[in-house]
Scaffold this active site. Structure first.
Site, short mmCIF file in Angstrom:
data_model
loop_
_atom_site.label_atom_id
_atom_site.label_comp_id
_atom_site.label_asym_id
_atom_site.label_seq_id
_atom_site.Cartn_x
_atom_site.Cartn_y
_atom_site.Cartn_z
N PRO A 254 -13.28 4.24 -16.25
CA PRO A 254 -14.66 3.77 -16.07
C PRO A 254 -15.17 3.19 -17.40
O PRO A 254 -15.80 3.86 -18.20
CB PRO A 254 -15.41 5.04 -15.68
CG PRO A 254 -14.65 6.14 -16.34
CD PRO A 254 -13.21 5.71 -16.37
N ASP A 432 -14.08 3.81 -22.93
CA ASP A 432 -13.93 4.67 -21.76
C ASP A 432 -15.13 5.61 -21.73
O ASP A 432 -15.29 6.45 -22.63
CB ASP A 432 -12.61 5.44 -21.87
CG ASP A 432 -12.30 6.25 -20.63
OD1 ASP A 432 -13.23 6.62 -19.89
OD2 ASP A 432 -11.10 6.54 -20.40
N HIS A 433 -15.96 5.48 -20.70
CA HIS A 433 -17.19 6.26 -20.65
C HIS A 433 -16.95 7.75 -20.45
O HIS A 433 -17.87 8.57 -20.60
CB HIS A 433 -18.10 5.74 -19.53
CG HIS A 433 -19.51 5.51 -19.97
ND1 HIS A 433 -20.22 6.42 -20.73
CD2 HIS A 433 -20.38 4.48 -19.73
CE1 HIS A 433 -21.44 5.95 -20.96
NE2 HIS A 433 -21.56 4.79 -20.37
N ARG A 434 -15.71 8.12 -20.14
CA ARG A 434 -15.41 9.55 -20.00
C ARG A 434 -15.33 10.25 -21.35
O ARG A 434 -15.49 11.47 -21.43
CB ARG A 434 -14.07 9.73 -19.27
CG ARG A 434 -14.07 9.26 -17.83
CD ARG A 434 -12.68 9.34 -17.23
NE ARG A 434 -11.73 8.45 -17.93
CZ ARG A 434 -10.44 8.37 -17.61
NH1 ARG A 434 -9.95 9.10 -16.63
NH2 ARG A 434 -9.66 7.54 -18.29
N CYS A 436 -17.04 9.25 -24.30
CA CYS A 436 -18.25 9.19 -25.12
C CYS A 436 -19.38 8.52 -24.35
O CYS A 436 -19.15 7.91 -23.30
CB CYS A 436 -18.00 8.43 -26.43
SG CYS A 436 -17.83 6.64 -26.22
#
Length: 462
Positions: A254, A432-434, A436
């Site tokens: 994501p 990658d929004h997972r 940070c």
């Protein structure tokens, strides 16, 4: 009789499951030493020399140039016997004539073939000039696959390759094994073609023209076929692997992107100052940006990481890497490659510049090793060389972030309340929004942009 060891094709890098033999560096009957390169193989990334961990006499090879060998299947067989036993060990490794009548798929790769001349060859140190002799009948001799009488006939992957510089009567001028395989895969008889290359050499374009039925002089792409619905061009190995990597990254990660414009005028001035006076290592903008990225990653270690998944494929943790292995995008004749500068955090700016220059030259020559193409923890993508200002690149899985750099162009810019013409660059940061949130990503990008605008400020963090 001395034992014969089979050496399997090793894992040549992440995601690479096979390789194609470009050329053999040894022949059946040669005596080799430990870790001597025995073959050049081509992967989706580069042409690599493969060393053999065994010493002894070569008794069998996986096939001629052009054969595709899967990772983990036999590439070469070596006997630990003395050179004086070469005739015996070569004969013992020969494939039976019954098996030789069956043509396996080029991707089979699990049959070691003692291909070569009908009679066993001695090591180079013991060879004598051969005397003319009548050609043996098919199937005669040691039981090894006999050399084909006509080089032009489409042959199986285990047919004996011609010796460099030799050409039998009635043969055709084809140098590249890739051209020969393309013809075989599409049922093209090379004897029916007129080569357009020097001296009548049959080129890949000649075979493609025959496949598509195109008028000579038109541009037919590799593996192209025509139909009433249009033209279909098959992906080559490089594009197939890239498609898999891009699809996996976009399907699993994501990602999000933020960007900022930065005044790079001071950056270019710093580059010119560092290169003044005949510096031993020329430092480019990419090396300076690499130095800035390393400093930023040391401040935000969660961005120098990879996501850990459980058995179901769900994200379950974060692995922070202790070293910064910096990948950078390099355009090559084979497509885009991402060489990796190992331990970038231990190198100064000149060291980064020297390693980037070395890896770039190796990438363009197709000589990168698997270790130089894998193991990256962060990627720097300078797409500005293509004349574009910005982009939202796809993260290089399994990494979790990437900095993109656009072209540096003159633009109006406000300096101390007055309008001026400055050299401006757009920086984009995809993450990658997972791992940070936007605050961490924004702080990383702002740190790099501030260093671009004032490179001397970076000294505070070195």
């Amino acid at each position: 009789m001395a034992p014969v060891r089979a050496f399997a094709l090793p894992d040549l890098g992440e995601g690479l499951t096979s390789a194609e033999i470009v050329r053999w560096l040894v022949e059946v009957g040669d005596v080799i030493t430990i870790d001597q390169p025995v073959a050049e193989v081509e992967t989706a990334k580069a042409v690599v020399e493969v060393p053999c961990p065994y010493a002894g006499v070569v008794t069998a090879l996986a096939g001629p140039a052009g054969t595709t060998v899967p990772v983990g299947t036999p590439l070469i067989a070596v006997s630990a016997g003395e050179p004086g036993d070469v005739e015996a060990v070569v004969s013992s490794a020969a494939i039976s004539s019954a098996a030789a009548t069956t043509e396996p798929s080029p991707r089979a790769g699990n049959i070691l073939v003692g291909y070569g001349p009908a009679e066993p060859e001695l090591p180079r140190s013991r060879r004598r000039r051969p005397t003319p002799a009548p050609a043996p009948a098919p199937g005669a001799g040691s039981g090894r696959i006999p050399a084909p009488r006509d080089e032009a006939a489409p042959s199986g992957p285990h047919a004996a390759p011609p010796r460099p510089g030799s050409r039998a009567a009635g043969s055709v001028a084809v140098v590249s094994p890739l051209v020969r395989r393309l013809a075989r895969d599409h049922g093209v008889d090379l004897r029916t073609l007129r080569g357009s290359g020097p001296g009548g050499l049959i080129t890949r374009r000649d075979v493609q023209t025959s496949i598509t039925g195109a008028v000579p002089g038109t541009d037919a792409g590799p593996g192209t076929g025509t139909s009433l619905d249009g033209e279909v061009e098959a992906f080559d190995a490089v594009r197939r692997r890239a498609a898999r990597a891009f699809s996996r990254s976009r399907g699993e990660v994501p990602d999000a992107t933020c960007w900022v414009d930065a005044d790079a005028t001071a950056l270019l001035a710093a580059r010119d100052t560092l290169n003044a006076g005949g510096a031993e290592v020329r430092i480019g903008v990419l090396a300076l940006l690499a130095r800035m990225c390393v400093a930023a990653l040391l401040r935000a270690p969660e961005l120098n990481s990879s996501v850990v998944t459980d058995a179901s494929g769900q994200a379950s943790g974060l692995r922070r890497h202790g070293a910064v292995h910096l990948g950078f995008a390099a355009q090559t004749p084979r497509g885009l490659a991402v060489p990796v500068v190992r331990d970038a955090h231990r190198r100064d700016t000149a060291g980064l510049a020297a390693e980037i220059a070395r890896l770039t030259a190796a990438a363009r020559a197709g000589r990168l090793t698997p270790a130089e193409l894998t193991g990256g923890t962060f990627t720097l993508n300078n797409y500005g060389v293509f004349g574009v200002d910005g982009a939202a690149p796809i993260i290089n899985h399994p990494e979790t972030s990437m900095l993109g750099v656009g072209r540096i162009v003159p633009r109006p810019w406000v300096v101390d309340g007055a309008l001026a013409v400055r050299r401006v660059v757009q920086l984009s940061f995809t993450f990658d929004h997972r791992v940070c949130d936007g605050a961490t990503a924004g702080a990383f990008l702002r740190f790099v942009a501030d260093a671009v605008e004032d490179p001397t400020a970076l000294l505070r963090h070195l």
